[in-house]
Structures are given as structure tokens and as C-alpha cells.
Design an enzyme around this catalytic site. Structure first.
Site, PDB file in Angstrom:
ATOM      1  N   SER A   1      31.918 -53.413 -16.808  1.00 43.99           N
ATOM      2  CA  SER A   1      30.337 -53.195 -16.609  1.00 43.99           C
ATOM      3  C   SER A   1      30.169 -51.512 -16.760  1.00 43.99           C
ATOM      4  O   SER A   1      29.318 -51.212 -16.154  1.00 43.99           O
ATOM      5  CB  SER A   1      29.520 -53.626 -15.428  1.00 43.99           C
ATOM      6  OG  SER A   1      29.911 -55.085 -15.679  1.00 43.99           O
TER       7      SER A   1
ATOM      8  N   GLU B   1      41.175 -61.678 -19.878  1.00 43.26           N
ATOM      9  CA  GLU B   1      40.775 -62.734 -20.634  1.00 43.26           C
ATOM     10  C   GLU B   1      41.816 -63.540 -21.122  1.00 43.26           C
ATOM     11  O   GLU B   1      41.938 -64.756 -21.092  1.00 43.26           O
ATOM     12  CB  GLU B   1      39.556 -62.374 -21.579  1.00 43.26           C
ATOM     13  CG  GLU B   1      38.381 -62.075 -20.857  1.00 43.26           C
ATOM     14  CD  GLU B   1      37.312 -61.115 -21.869  1.00 43.26           C
ATOM     15  OE1 GLU B   1      37.627 -60.918 -22.995  1.00 43.26           O
ATOM     16  OE2 GLU B   1      36.470 -60.633 -21.224  1.00 43.26           O
TER      17      GLU B   1
ATOM     18  N   GLY C   1      31.978 -57.891 -17.828  1.00 42.25           N
ATOM     19  CA  GLY C   1      31.112 -58.605 -18.343  1.00 42.25           C
ATOM     20  C   GLY C   1      29.840 -59.126 -17.364  1.00 42.25           C
ATOM     21  O   GLY C   1      28.887 -60.083 -17.720  1.00 42.25           O
TER      22      GLY C   1
ATOM     23  N   HIS D   1      44.589 -58.186 -21.202  1.00 44.66           N
ATOM     24  CA  HIS D   1      43.435 -58.227 -20.950  1.00 44.66           C
ATOM     25  C   HIS D   1      43.045 -59.525 -20.006  1.00 44.66           C
ATOM     26  O   HIS D   1      43.756 -60.339 -20.142  1.00 44.66           O
ATOM     27  CB  HIS D   1      42.566 -57.976 -21.902  1.00 44.66           C
ATOM     28  CG  HIS D   1      40.904 -58.273 -21.615  1.00 44.66           C
ATOM     29  ND1 HIS D   1      40.252 -58.864 -21.209  1.00 44.66           N
ATOM     30  CD2 HIS D   1      40.233 -56.843 -21.656  1.00 44.66           C
ATOM     31  CE1 HIS D   1      39.073 -58.551 -20.936  1.00 44.66           C
ATOM     32  NE2 HIS D   1      38.947 -57.232 -21.135  1.00 44.66           N
TER      33      HIS D   1
ATOM     34  N   LYS E   1      36.435 -57.586 -28.611  1.00 45.46           N
ATOM     35  CA  LYS E   1      36.440 -58.929 -28.221  1.00 45.46           C
ATOM     36  C   LYS E   1      36.441 -59.890 -29.375  1.00 45.46           C
ATOM     37  O   LYS E   1      36.838 -59.296 -30.489  1.00 45.46           O
ATOM     38  CB  LYS E   1      35.535 -59.690 -27.298  1.00 45.46           C
ATOM     39  CG  LYS E   1      35.605 -58.716 -25.928  1.00 45.46           C
ATOM     40  CD  LYS E   1      35.042 -59.278 -24.906  1.00 45.46           C
ATOM     41  CE  LYS E   1      34.976 -58.289 -23.624  1.00 45.46           C
ATOM     42  NZ  LYS E   1      34.886 -58.844 -22.423  1.00 45.46           N
TER      43      LYS E   1
ATOM     44  N   GLU F   1      40.922 -53.048 -14.745  1.00 49.23           N
ATOM     45  CA  GLU F   1      39.838 -53.689 -15.076  1.00 49.23           C
ATOM     46  C   GLU F   1      39.688 -54.950 -13.882  1.00 49.23           C
ATOM     47  O   GLU F   1      39.984 -55.819 -14.007  1.00 49.23           O
ATOM     48  CB  GLU F   1      39.790 -54.380 -16.221  1.00 49.23           C
ATOM     49  CG  GLU F   1      39.789 -53.354 -17.337  1.00 49.23           C
ATOM     50  CD  GLU F   1      39.164 -53.963 -18.632  1.00 49.23           C
ATOM     51  OE1 GLU F   1      38.352 -53.148 -19.158  1.00 49.23           O
ATOM     52  OE2 GLU F   1      39.709 -55.225 -19.175  1.00 49.23           O
TER      53      GLU F   1
ATOM     54  N   ASN G   1      36.038 -52.328 -26.589  1.00 47.63           N
ATOM     55  CA  ASN G   1      36.925 -53.605 -26.967  1.00 47.63           C
ATOM     56  C   ASN G   1      35.867 -54.779 -27.609  1.00 47.63           C
ATOM     57  O   ASN G   1      34.896 -55.048 -26.746  1.00 47.63           O
ATOM     58  CB  ASN G   1      37.495 -54.071 -25.668  1.00 47.63           C
ATOM     59  CG  ASN G   1      37.956 -55.605 -25.574  1.00 47.63           C
ATOM     60  OD1 ASN G   1      38.070 -55.895 -26.839  1.00 47.63           O
ATOM     61  ND2 ASN G   1      38.201 -56.335 -24.614  1.00 47.63           N
TER      62      ASN G   1
HETATM   63  C1  PEP Z   1      36.144 -55.660 -21.092  1.00 45.65           C
HETATM   64  O1  PEP Z   1      35.934 -56.436 -22.186  1.00 45.65           O
HETATM   65  O2  PEP Z   1      37.239 -54.910 -21.215  1.00 45.65           O
HETATM   66  C2  PEP Z   1      35.142 -55.106 -20.463  1.00 45.65           C
HETATM   67  C3  PEP Z   1      35.412 -54.048 -19.396  1.00 45.65           C
HETATM   68  O3  PEP Z   1      33.778 -55.706 -20.662  1.00 45.65           O
HETATM   69  P1  PEP Z   1      32.422 -55.235 -20.320  1.00 45.65           P
HETATM   70  O4  PEP Z   1      32.150 -53.666 -20.401  1.00 45.65           O
HETATM   71  O5  PEP Z   1      31.523 -55.932 -20.940  1.00 45.65           O
HETATM   72  O6  PEP Z   1      32.340 -55.419 -18.575  1.00 45.65           O
END
Ligand code: PEP
Length: 251
Positions: A212, A96, A172, A94, A11, A166, A9
Site C-alpha cells: 500500500s 501472492e 492491496g 511474492h 501483476k 512486504e 508490479n
Molecule cells: C505488491 O503487489 O507487491 C504490492 C505491494 O501491492 P500494493 O502496492 O497494491 O499493496
């Protein structure tokens, strides 16, 4: 046997030139990958990334869409528009988007159904916040989010989606879920799918872990029985780290 899917992803990162350069590098390193590979660039580079990925095993997803077919929705993109440019998948709900753009369980469910109607594979995201986990509400929250999606679909439709678990506190932050935490929620989600749409649907559907995921933790996560891949943010932005995730079996 479910094939693993490693999804990047991107972003709100990368110009079109940067996005094409990244997908070209990813393509070069794919030989011998044990599972499927997908990238989700910003809308502005979808056309160019689809063209660059053509003929390769890299699938291309959008990061969002509207649930309506068309209309007076300034700034929005429809499912058919994504299909039109060659996108095969779409990331929906997501955290976010839930956090910063007020997306609701009901809206994510409507988008999931609309994506399927347009012939796209939805990657629909669920996951609890840190305060919800600390309050012992992880399963309640995930059940509410997953049920909203499942209740909008027939069993045949449900069998065509991908779910991404997630945990918001892991996205992040560098704080990955432990294998026990990930497996517990993934198994719970699979049971829930089975309860709503029948065990074969639960067994067939891919559930990705996100939060992560890095080269040094990917192998352990991918070894878990109910983890069918990863949705990756930070480590998907550079070819070397993303390719290490794609080749998770060699880490
Ligand atoms: C994501 O954006 O879905 C995500 C899991 O980010 P990260 O791997 O940076 O934690």
C-alpha cells in the site's frame, strides 16, 4: 550510499498495448527522478515493454520464473528465457505466489540462485501475515524466509540481490506499515544479512518496502534509513500515481 529503487508490479493486469502505453507515459515523466525505476509487466508483454523501455532508465522485470534451466515443465518460463527477451530483473516469492501457488522458502531460495546464475537480478520477497504479526512472530517468520535465501548464496551472490519486505496484511489493503514497523523489520533484515554474509554485504544490499505504498505515504517511507525503495502494486498501474512515487522527494 544505496540508490533508491521504485519498482512497479503490474501483476495480472494490462494487455500488451496497455503495457506499452504505460511505459511510454512513465518514460516521459522520469526527468529528475532521484532513484532507479523498474516495471514488472506480465510475461505476455515483456518483449514489447523491453522494446519500449530501450534506451531509457526504465528497467524491466518478470514477476516469476522456474528454477530449472529447461525441461518438461508445461506452462513455466526459465531464467534464460527471461534473459533472452531482455529482462534484467525478476520478482520472486511474492506473497501472492506463496499463498496461491504454494511457493515455499526453499523454492524461492532456489529461484533466487537460479536467477543470479542466469545473470538476472532477483527481487526476492519476504513478509509476515496478519496472524503471524498478531502472534508476535514477525521477526521469526522474516528470519526464516530471509535465511533460506541467504543460505543458498555465497556472499558475492548475496550482494547482487534485492530483498523486498512486504507484510502480507499491507498488500492491496490500503493498510500501510507505519514507518516504525517498516524500519524495525528492514533494520532486522539488514542485520541478518550482515550476520550471515558479513556487514559490507548487509550495508550494500537494497531492501524495498511493499504494501500500500501511495503518493501520500511514500516520502515518509523513503526517508527511513533502511528503506531503499518500494515495490508497488496498485499505485503502479497508472502513470500519474507511479510517477509521483518515482519523484518521492517532491511529495
Ligand atoms: C505488491 O503487489 O507487491 C504490492 C505491494 O501491492 P500494493 O502496492 O497494491 O499493496
Amino acid at each position: 550510499m544505496r540508490r533508491k529503487l521504485i519498482a512497479g508490479n503490474w501483476k495480472m493486469y494490462k494487455t500488451t498495448a496497455e503495457a506499452v502505453a504505460l511505459v511510454e507515459e512513465i518514460k516521459k515523466g522520469l526527468a529528475g527522478a532521484p532513484g532507479d525505476t523498474l516495471v514488472a509487466p506480465p510475461f505476455t508483454s515483456l518483449v514489447a515493454v523491453v522494446a519500449a523501455a530501450k534506451g531509457s532508465p526504465v528497467a524491466v522485470a518478470a514477476q516469476n520464473m522456474h528454477f530449472e534451466k529447461e525441461g518438461a515443465f508445461t506452462g513455466e518460463v526459465s531464467p534464460a528465457m527471461l534473459k533472452d527477451v531482455g529482462t534484467t530483473h525478476v520478482v520472486l516469492g511474492h506473497s501472492e505466489r506463496r499463498q496461491h501457488f504454494a511457493e515455499t522458502d526453499e523454492g524461492v531460495a532456489r529461484k533466487t540462485k537460479a536467477a543470479l546464475d542466469a545473470g538476472l537480478v532477483p527481487i526476492s520477497c519476504v513478509g509476515e501475515t496478519l496472524s503471524e504479526r498478531e502472534a508476535g512472530k514477525t521477526m521469526d517468520v522474516v528470519k526464516r524466509q530471509v535465511d533460506a535465501i541467504l543460505n543458498a548464496l555465497t556472499p558475492e551472490e548475496a550482494a547482487r540481490i534485492v530483498i523486498a519486505y512486504e507484510p502480507v496484511w499491507a498488500i492491496g489493503t490500503g493498510k500501510v506499515a507505519t514507518p516504525e514497523q517498516a524500519q524495525e523489520v528492514h533494520a532486522f533484515v539488514r542485520l541478518r544479512i550482515g550476520a550471515v554474509h558479513g556487514r559490507p554485504v548487509g550495508e550494500a544490499l537494497r531492501i524495498l518496502y511493499g504494501g500500500s505504498v501511495k503518493p501520500d505515504n511514500v516520502k515518509g517511507l523513503m526517508a527511513l534509513p533502511d528503506v531503499d525503495g518500494a515495490l508497488v502494486g496498485g499505485a503502479s498501474l497508472k502513470a500519474d500515481s507511479f510517477l509521483k512515487l518515482v519523484h518521492y522527494d517532491k511529495q
